[in-house]
Design a protein around this motif. Sequence first.
Motif, PDB file in Angstrom:
ATOM      1  N   ASN A   1      18.270 115.577  52.060  1.00  0.00           N
ATOM      2  CA  ASN A   1      17.179 116.384  52.610  1.00  0.00           C
ATOM      3  C   ASN A   1      15.862 116.113  51.885  1.00  0.00           C
ATOM      4  O   ASN A   1      14.799 116.030  52.515  1.00  0.00           O
ATOM      5  CB  ASN A   1      17.529 117.873  52.516  1.00  0.00           C
ATOM      6  N   ALA A   2      15.930 116.009  50.538  1.00  0.00           N
ATOM      7  CA  ALA A   2      14.708 115.782  49.762  1.00  0.00           C
ATOM      8  C   ALA A   2      14.078 114.444  50.135  1.00  0.00           C
ATOM      9  O   ALA A   2      12.846 114.343  50.273  1.00  0.00           O
ATOM     10  CB  ALA A   2      15.039 115.826  48.268  1.00  0.00           C
ATOM     11  N   ARG A   3      14.868 113.454  50.284  1.00  0.00           N
ATOM     12  CA  ARG A   3      14.318 112.149  50.666  1.00  0.00           C
ATOM     13  C   ARG A   3      13.656 112.199  52.035  1.00  0.00           C
ATOM     14  O   ARG A   3      12.605 111.586  52.255  1.00  0.00           O
ATOM     15  CB  ARG A   3      15.413 111.085  50.615  1.00  0.00           C
ATOM     16  N   ARG A   4      14.270 112.924  52.966  1.00  0.00           N
ATOM     17  CA  ARG A   4      13.661 113.054  54.290  1.00  0.00           C
ATOM     18  C   ARG A   4      12.318 113.776  54.223  1.00  0.00           C
ATOM     19  O   ARG A   4      11.429 113.534  55.039  1.00  0.00           O
ATOM     20  CB  ARG A   4      14.619 113.801  55.238  1.00  0.00           C
ATOM     21  N   GLU A   5      12.177 114.672  53.256  1.00  0.00           N
ATOM     22  CA  GLU A   5      10.950 115.454  53.124  1.00  0.00           C
ATOM     23  C   GLU A   5       9.921 114.782  52.208  1.00  0.00           C
ATOM     24  O   GLU A   5       8.913 115.385  51.854  1.00  0.00           O
ATOM     25  CB  GLU A   5      11.288 116.849  52.596  1.00  0.00           C
ATOM     26  N   GLY A   6      10.190 113.540  51.788  1.00  0.00           N
ATOM     27  CA  GLY A   6       9.212 112.795  51.018  1.00  0.00           C
ATOM     28  C   GLY A   6       9.287 112.973  49.518  1.00  0.00           C
ATOM     29  O   GLY A   6       8.359 112.573  48.793  1.00  0.00           O
ATOM     30  N   PHE A   7      10.353 113.533  49.013  1.00  0.00           N
ATOM     31  CA  PHE A   7      10.527 113.699  47.577  1.00  0.00           C
ATOM     32  C   PHE A   7      10.884 112.352  46.945  1.00  0.00           C
ATOM     33  O   PHE A   7      11.560 111.516  47.557  1.00  0.00           O
ATOM     34  CB  PHE A   7      11.669 114.677  47.275  1.00  0.00           C
ATOM     35  N   THR A   8      10.436 112.196  45.722  1.00  0.00           N
ATOM     36  CA  THR A   8      10.990 111.143  44.879  1.00  0.00           C
ATOM     37  C   THR A   8      12.240 111.716  44.235  1.00  0.00           C
ATOM     38  O   THR A   8      12.199 112.799  43.642  1.00  0.00           O
ATOM     39  CB  THR A   8       9.989 110.717  43.789  1.00  0.00           C
ATOM     40  N   VAL A   9      13.323 111.017  44.359  1.00  0.00           N
ATOM     41  CA  VAL A   9      14.602 111.553  43.880  1.00  0.00           C
ATOM     42  C   VAL A   9      15.062 110.787  42.651  1.00  0.00           C
ATOM     43  O   VAL A   9      15.145 109.545  42.671  1.00  0.00           O
ATOM     44  CB  VAL A   9      15.677 111.479  44.987  1.00  0.00           C
ATOM     45  N   LEU A  10      15.328 111.537  41.583  1.00  0.00           N
ATOM     46  CA  LEU A  10      15.950 110.985  40.381  1.00  0.00           C
ATOM     47  C   LEU A  10      17.390 111.501  40.369  1.00  0.00           C
ATOM     48  O   LEU A  10      17.636 112.693  40.193  1.00  0.00           O
ATOM     49  CB  LEU A  10      15.211 111.444  39.119  1.00  0.00           C
ATOM     50  N   LEU A  11      18.337 110.605  40.592  1.00  0.00           N
ATOM     51  CA  LEU A  11      19.741 111.004  40.758  1.00  0.00           C
ATOM     52  C   LEU A  11      20.613 110.306  39.735  1.00  0.00           C
ATOM     53  O   LEU A  11      20.509 109.090  39.544  1.00  0.00           O
ATOM     54  CB  LEU A  11      20.229 110.645  42.169  1.00  0.00           C
ATOM     55  N   ALA A  12      21.499 111.074  39.087  1.00  0.00           N
ATOM     56  CA  ALA A  12      22.488 110.488  38.170  1.00  0.00           C
ATOM     57  C   ALA A  12      23.663 111.446  38.048  1.00  0.00           C
ATOM     58  O   ALA A  12      23.521 112.657  38.207  1.00  0.00           O
ATOM     59  CB  ALA A  12      21.873 110.213  36.807  1.00  0.00           C
TER      60      ALA A  12
END
Length: 891
Positions: A45-56
């Motif tokens: 959802n965050a990626r669809r809303e234009g967020f930069t995602v830091l995932l680990a």
Amino acid sequence: MDREHETAAVAELLDAAARGEGRMLTAYGGAGSGKSALLDAAVSNARREGFTVLLARGSHAERELPFGLVGRLFEPVLPQLSPAPVLVGHRPHVADAALADLHELNKALAELTTTGPVLIAVDDVPQADCPSLRWLASVPQRIERMPVALLATASGEPCSDPALVDEVLAGSSRELRPAAIGPAGAATVLERVLGATPAPSFVTACLLATSGNPLLLTALAEALAERSVVPADAAVADIAVPGLEPALRARLRRVSPHALAIARALAALDGKADLLRIADVTGIDPPTVAEVAETLSRLGLIRLAGQQLDFTCSLLRNTITGELPFTALQAVNSQAAALLWESGAPATSVAERLLATRPLAQPWVSGALRDAAGEALGSGHPDIAIAYLRRALDEPLPPDERAAVITDLGEAEAHLDLPAAVRHLGESAERVLLADLLVLTGRYPEGVELAGDTDDARSVALRLHLEPAAGSALERLDELRADAPGDPRSLSLLALRELWLGRSRTAAVAFAEQALADVPFDAEAATSAVRAVLVLAAADRLEDALAHCDSLVNGARRWGHRPALAAARSARSVVIRRLGRPAAALEDAHAGVDLLVDCGADRRRGVAVEYLARLVHILVDMGRYDEATGLLERADLMGEIRRSWAGVELLFARGRLRVASGHPAAGVRDLLAAGARLASWEVANPAVVPWRSEAATALLELGEAQEAREHAAEEVELARRWGAAEPLGLALRAHGVVVGGPRGLALLEEAVSLADAPMALARCLTDYGAAMRRSGRPVPARRVLHTALDLAQKCQSATLARRASTELATAGGRRLKSRQSDVDGLTASERRAATLAAEGRTNREIAEVLFVQRRTVEIHLTNAYRKLGIAGRDGLVSALRRSTRPERATG
């Protein structure tokens, strides 16, 4: 699935970050609870809303690598940072994070927010390295006025620095704890994986097997899909998922070096044990067992209640058991069984462990198994008792003890498997039960010889089955009466003797009632109770007899004793037939034969022949002659009949069938042969076998009027002496038919006044109406024949209904319409099955409600469709609402 509350919270977290109101949200849960899936959905959802995602994701393997988790967080965005931070984890010989390093990471985060909001998503925080944890602990305060959202998940697994993990999680503004998935969500998962809509009962079974854990439910569904399981009738409680084993073992080893051994011990103990028992089985000290159990409980793998622990669901237990090597499983079960025995645990708990072991050659083993078998037999589970006793025979036993176990096994098998019981009892010193079973299965000479020519009531009862031995048995019965016995077996035999002689209905009923009052309500006394019940029925005490039959049927079901259940249901068919409920009587009669045959009895021999004769009588009443003939032909009972009591019953039934189906000469031969054989038992009472009246009407048809009148007159005299209304009514009917004329009409009128049972009354009314017509009284004849026809239809006697209809037409009556098929003809079981099917239940669901096999449901529904005159389920609702008013006829 079922995550509306959680997804709303995540959406609120992202909306707040987009407004510049950063905060932290934490999802807690055990293994497979769905927290990682929630995090993955948030990332999408965050990626669809234009967020930069830091995932680990936290990694147990990298817990000692400084900034290992942070490195994986920032690595995808390093090209966007200028200059890129030089992480401590990339510097040689540096083992911790300095303030400067944390500041550099915070600057990098701030730089990322210049292009839009940021989501930091960390799965399984406790598995992170300490420097990464230290930075994560500082983030919640720094992002309060930044467009940054921090979403973390945590379970109960051990971590390298609990204090640091607590610091990180303490920064959360809100906590989520995903609940178990519910029925609607589970149904969606199962349908998506299996490709078919699951039955509600199947969904419930899968939820029970997985405790609603989303990961386990999905794994179970995939395993079922690989087996091409239909989501309607599959049993899932015992299924394991091998694909879960590696991940499960790895998780257990991360918890503790002892966790896998503890889980295996718990699985070997059937998933339920206390901490001290686990410690005894594994050899691990109790404090360590308690500590590991608490961790496994936090992970959602086990339930811990005080000192008691068990797996949260059967799927985990099965999977642990499945990965356990066979030799290890046997060793654990052996230890568990010994410890349970020493601690005084219930014998059944010990026996369950012993079933999974090789012979232990320990003196206590057979005793434990025999005790458990006794408990199982007493609670109505003979199949379990048999399994325990067969396991006991695997042990090296002394001769005396082995003989005792074989005797116990034969007694248990007598509930379910007659040939096996006879075989094992033949190897033991037990002779009483063996003699009973030999006679039951038609091996009369062997059984009678084994019982001996003694004065014992049991020996007398066995000798009464065989014609050559009946004389000595009757002599002993007469002696018993003088001795005024008080035991139920003797009392029931005396009631039977009085019934056969037909001299005193009062004495017969008194003996029967006393036998039933004194009889212990168990399988051992079922034969005596059935004998007494049939005496009450012959004495026109039908409602009392039915109540006792119902009690016997229910008791036999509780005992798990199929031969006793067969006897009770066959006897009840006799009573229900007399009460004018042919469909229910037919169901019971079929069940009596089938239950006994399912126990290994030969339908051509022994008591099965007597039960088959009762079934034939009902089919003859209903005009289903071909079906009755087919039964006898398949049982090879159309030729010479053995000289036994069951043989007499069969000769009489076969004689009625042959006369009714258009073979009067052959029928008369059978009826007269039955009468001749009855002399060996000194049976004079027509309430037992009314062969004279049946033979009289057939002899009249053959032109032997004089002989017919003699037999009919004798039966009337004997029936008057006995005094029961139905036997006398049927005897008067036959006498009236063969005498004819005004005297015959008077006899038929008396027969109608006495007959009370619907079938007997229908026969008397039909003959009375026909006689009235022949005497020139058509109007009253039509009234009588209308009633006869309606009764015949209610009794489902097609042949009698046709005859009454023909007589009615001859008398000038006119049918308005055929009687409409309705629910009156359904048995209780057919009606229940049809009603549930009309409500939309599947066959599997109906079987579960009625506690029967699915095949039984199919048979009930097929019969219901035929009787209701419909093609299938679509017509059930209207058919069950159909009026059951009796049809009317004009005169």
